[in-house]
Design a protein around this motif. Structure first.
Motif, PDB file in Angstrom:
ATOM      1  N   LEU A   1       0.810  -1.224   0.000  1.00  0.00           N
ATOM      2  CA  LEU A   1       0.000   0.000   0.000  1.00  0.00           C
ATOM      3  C   LEU A   1       0.844   1.275   0.000  1.00  0.00           C
ATOM      4  N   ASN A   2       2.131   1.106   0.226  1.00  0.00           N
ATOM      5  CA  ASN A   2       3.046   2.228   0.391  1.00  0.00           C
ATOM      6  C   ASN A   2       3.049   3.222  -0.764  1.00  0.00           C
ATOM      7  N   PHE A   3       2.836   2.699  -1.966  1.00  0.00           N
ATOM      8  CA  PHE A   3       2.941   3.559  -3.151  1.00  0.00           C
ATOM      9  C   PHE A   3       1.584   4.179  -3.519  1.00  0.00           C
TER      10      PHE A   3
ATOM     11  N   LYS B   1      -5.669   8.755  -3.105  1.00  0.00           N
ATOM     12  CA  LYS B   1      -6.726   7.940  -3.714  1.00  0.00           C
ATOM     13  C   LYS B   1      -7.905   7.824  -2.755  1.00  0.00           C
ATOM     14  N   GLU B   2      -9.047   7.414  -3.306  1.00  0.00           N
ATOM     15  CA  GLU B   2     -10.229   7.098  -2.488  1.00  0.00           C
ATOM     16  C   GLU B   2     -10.130   5.615  -2.124  1.00  0.00           C
ATOM     17  N   ILE B   3      -9.985   5.340  -0.833  1.00  0.00           N
ATOM     18  CA  ILE B   3      -9.781   3.964  -0.373  1.00  0.00           C
ATOM     19  C   ILE B   3     -11.018   3.519   0.416  1.00  0.00           C
ATOM     20  N   LEU B   4     -11.444   2.301   0.177  1.00  0.00           N
ATOM     21  CA  LEU B   4     -12.560   1.740   0.947  1.00  0.00           C
ATOM     22  C   LEU B   4     -12.086   0.456   1.626  1.00  0.00           C
ATOM     23  N   GLU B   5     -12.341   0.362   2.935  1.00  0.00           N
ATOM     24  CA  GLU B   5     -12.069  -0.910   3.614  1.00  0.00           C
ATOM     25  C   GLU B   5     -13.388  -1.484   4.120  1.00  0.00           C
ATOM     26  N   LEU B   6     -13.661  -2.738   3.777  1.00  0.00           N
ATOM     27  CA  LEU B   6     -14.874  -3.397   4.271  1.00  0.00           C
ATOM     28  C   LEU B   6     -14.486  -4.285   5.450  1.00  0.00           C
ATOM     29  N   GLY B   7     -15.014  -3.945   6.644  1.00  0.00           N
ATOM     30  CA  GLY B   7     -14.618  -4.648   7.862  1.00  0.00           C
ATOM     31  C   GLY B   7     -13.410  -3.953   8.479  1.00  0.00           C
TER      32      GLY B   7
ATOM     33  N   LEU C   1     -23.981  -1.338   0.666  1.00  0.00           N
ATOM     34  CA  LEU C   1     -23.181  -0.134   0.879  1.00  0.00           C
ATOM     35  C   LEU C   1     -23.956   1.124   0.497  1.00  0.00           C
ATOM     36  N   PRO C   2     -23.790   2.209   1.257  1.00  0.00           N
ATOM     37  CA  PRO C   2     -24.529   3.444   0.949  1.00  0.00           C
ATOM     38  C   PRO C   2     -23.862   4.286  -0.143  1.00  0.00           C
ATOM     39  N   PHE C   3     -22.737   3.803  -0.693  1.00  0.00           N
ATOM     40  CA  PHE C   3     -21.939   4.634  -1.601  1.00  0.00           C
ATOM     41  C   PHE C   3     -22.426   4.563  -3.048  1.00  0.00           C
ATOM     42  N   LYS C   4     -22.128   5.642  -3.768  1.00  0.00           N
ATOM     43  CA  LYS C   4     -22.552   5.667  -5.177  1.00  0.00           C
ATOM     44  C   LYS C   4     -21.642   4.786  -6.049  1.00  0.00           C
ATOM     45  N   ASP C   5     -22.056   4.547  -7.266  1.00  0.00           N
ATOM     46  CA  ASP C   5     -21.305   3.690  -8.206  1.00  0.00           C
ATOM     47  C   ASP C   5     -19.973   4.348  -8.584  1.00  0.00           C
ATOM     48  N   ASN C   6     -19.001   3.500  -8.945  1.00  0.00           N
ATOM     49  CA  ASN C   6     -17.726   3.961  -9.553  1.00  0.00           C
ATOM     50  C   ASN C   6     -17.034   5.055  -8.736  1.00  0.00           C
ATOM     51  N   PHE C   7     -16.901   4.865  -7.445  1.00  0.00           N
ATOM     52  CA  PHE C   7     -16.347   5.937  -6.606  1.00  0.00           C
ATOM     53  C   PHE C   7     -14.931   5.642  -6.086  1.00  0.00           C
ATOM     54  N   TYR C   8     -14.641   4.381  -5.786  1.00  0.00           N
ATOM     55  CA  TYR C   8     -13.374   4.073  -5.091  1.00  0.00           C
ATOM     56  C   TYR C   8     -12.270   3.577  -6.029  1.00  0.00           C
ATOM     57  N   ASP C   9     -11.018   3.968  -5.690  1.00  0.00           N
ATOM     58  CA  ASP C   9      -9.844   3.552  -6.472  1.00  0.00           C
ATOM     59  C   ASP C   9      -9.284   2.219  -5.985  1.00  0.00           C
ATOM     60  N   VAL C  10      -9.382   2.011  -4.668  1.00  0.00           N
ATOM     61  CA  VAL C  10      -8.802   0.805  -4.064  1.00  0.00           C
ATOM     62  C   VAL C  10      -9.755   0.306  -2.982  1.00  0.00           C
ATOM     63  N   CYS C  11      -9.947  -1.010  -2.924  1.00  0.00           N
ATOM     64  CA  CYS C  11     -10.734  -1.564  -1.809  1.00  0.00           C
ATOM     65  C   CYS C  11      -9.937  -2.664  -1.134  1.00  0.00           C
ATOM     66  N   ILE C  12     -10.046  -2.713   0.181  1.00  0.00           N
ATOM     67  CA  ILE C  12      -9.272  -3.672   0.969  1.00  0.00           C
ATOM     68  C   ILE C  12     -10.200  -4.482   1.872  1.00  0.00           C
TER      69      ILE C  12
ATOM     70  N   ALA D   1     -10.036   0.031 -10.875  1.00  0.00           N
ATOM     71  CA  ALA D   1      -9.670  -0.039  -9.453  1.00  0.00           C
ATOM     72  C   ALA D   1      -9.015  -1.361  -9.091  1.00  0.00           C
ATOM     73  N   LYS D   2      -8.383  -1.353  -7.917  1.00  0.00           N
ATOM     74  CA  LYS D   2      -7.700  -2.554  -7.432  1.00  0.00           C
ATOM     75  C   LYS D   2      -8.335  -3.013  -6.130  1.00  0.00           C
ATOM     76  N   PHE D   3      -8.370  -4.307  -5.962  1.00  0.00           N
ATOM     77  CA  PHE D   3      -8.908  -4.891  -4.740  1.00  0.00           C
ATOM     78  C   PHE D   3      -7.812  -5.753  -4.110  1.00  0.00           C
ATOM     79  N   ILE D   4      -7.594  -5.578  -2.806  1.00  0.00           N
ATOM     80  CA  ILE D   4      -6.548  -6.351  -2.116  1.00  0.00           C
ATOM     81  C   ILE D   4      -7.175  -7.050  -0.909  1.00  0.00           C
ATOM     82  N   CYS D   5      -6.829  -8.326  -0.740  1.00  0.00           N
ATOM     83  CA  CYS D   5      -7.491  -9.100   0.313  1.00  0.00           C
ATOM     84  C   CYS D   5      -6.500  -9.985   1.064  1.00  0.00           C
ATOM     85  N   SER D   6      -6.671 -10.077   2.376  1.00  0.00           N
ATOM     86  CA  SER D   6      -5.981 -11.108   3.160  1.00  0.00           C
ATOM     87  C   SER D   6      -7.072 -11.931   3.837  1.00  0.00           C
TER      88      SER D   6
END
Ligand SMILES: C[S@@+](CC[C@H](N)C(=O)[O-])C[C@H]1O[C@@H](n2cnc3c(N)ncnc32)[C@H](O)[C@@H]1O
Length: 225
Positions: free
Chosen positions: A66-68, A72-78, A130-141, A167-172
């Motif tokens: 995530l360092n780089f 950006k608009e970041i969304l974390e679920l949980g 989710l209460p957010f509008k479409d096509n809003f976030y650059d990255v989700c984690i 957008a990119k999605f990253i998961c552990s």
């Protein structure tokens, strides 16, 4: 940033979401009064004992990934207790959602302390709606949260909706294949192939990282057009 049919009201730094005039309510696995136990449980029990994983290596891996990412608009679920505040560069705009009000209150303090100032918002809501509008976030984690989502199909549909096309999605996430000691891990535990099938069927590419850490799988996913 919100969908038309939803509205959101802020109270003491937490945003509450409403649908059809009613505040959405949730039942959390860790009740509010016990939220302070979350961090010690994760570091002393869940990581070393249940997941057989190193918390330090986990955080370092995510930091490197995530360092780089900046501005950006970041969304974390949980969001949980807000540990991503120590990992994500604080020049990003962070939205975090969770069904636990107690954990969000802890997260709020951590994001302030980490210098996010006005660049973060925490929402009491479910990943399934989710209460957010479409096509809003650059990255989700999804950091250690995917296995807790009961209706993963709805969560991924929502994820797809709110992410920008590139957008990119990253998961552990803990997976069956790496749980070699057959530990009891909370939630719905998938295999790597099951996750690959689920994400690919929703139009994402599925890219596992070669990094290994106990039962955890780390992967990214990108929307394919
Ligand atoms: C193991 S914790 C991980 C928290 C945090 N990401 C971390 O790394 O410490 C899983 C989190 O998912 C949240 N959660 C469970 N079901 C959820 C749902 N349907 N929507 C949003 N959050 C949910 C829980 O309240 C909990 O905070």
């Amino acid at each position: 940033m919100f969908k038309n049919e939803d509205y959101v009201l802020e109270n003491k730094g937490i945003y509450y979401t409403y649908k059809n005039g009613k505040q959405r309510k949730y039942k959390s696995w860790l009740s509010g009064a016990f939220s302070f136990l979350y961090d010690p449980l994760m570091s002393k029990s869940v990581f070393p004992k249940t997941l057989g994983a190193s918390m330090e290596k986990h955080e370092l891996f995510l930091k490197n990934e995530l360092n780089f990412i900046h501005n950006k608009e970041i969304l974390e679920l949980g969001t949980g207790s807000g540990n991503l505040s120590q990992i994500l560069p604080n020049d990003n705009k962070y939205s975090g959602i969770d069904i636990s009000k107690g954990l969000l209150k802890i997260a709020r303090k951590k994001f302030y302390k980490a210098g996010f100032n006005k660049n973060f918002k925490l929402f009491l809501c479910s990943a399934e709606e989710l209460p957010f509008k479409d096509n809003f976030y650059d990255v989700c984690i999804f950091n250690l949260s995917l296995n807790f989502f009961n209706d993963l199909d709805s969560v991924i549909s929502e994820l797809k909706r709110v992410l920008k096309p590139d957008a990119k999605f990253i998961c552990s996430v803990p997976i069956k294949d790496r749980n070699t000691d057959k530990k009891t891990i909370r939630g719905n535990i998938y295999s790597e192939n099951e996750l690959k099938d689920i994400f690919e069927s929703k139009g994402f590419s599925f890219r596992p990282y070669p990094f290994k850490n106990g039962s955890l799988l780390y992967f990214s996913a990108i929307l394919e057009n």
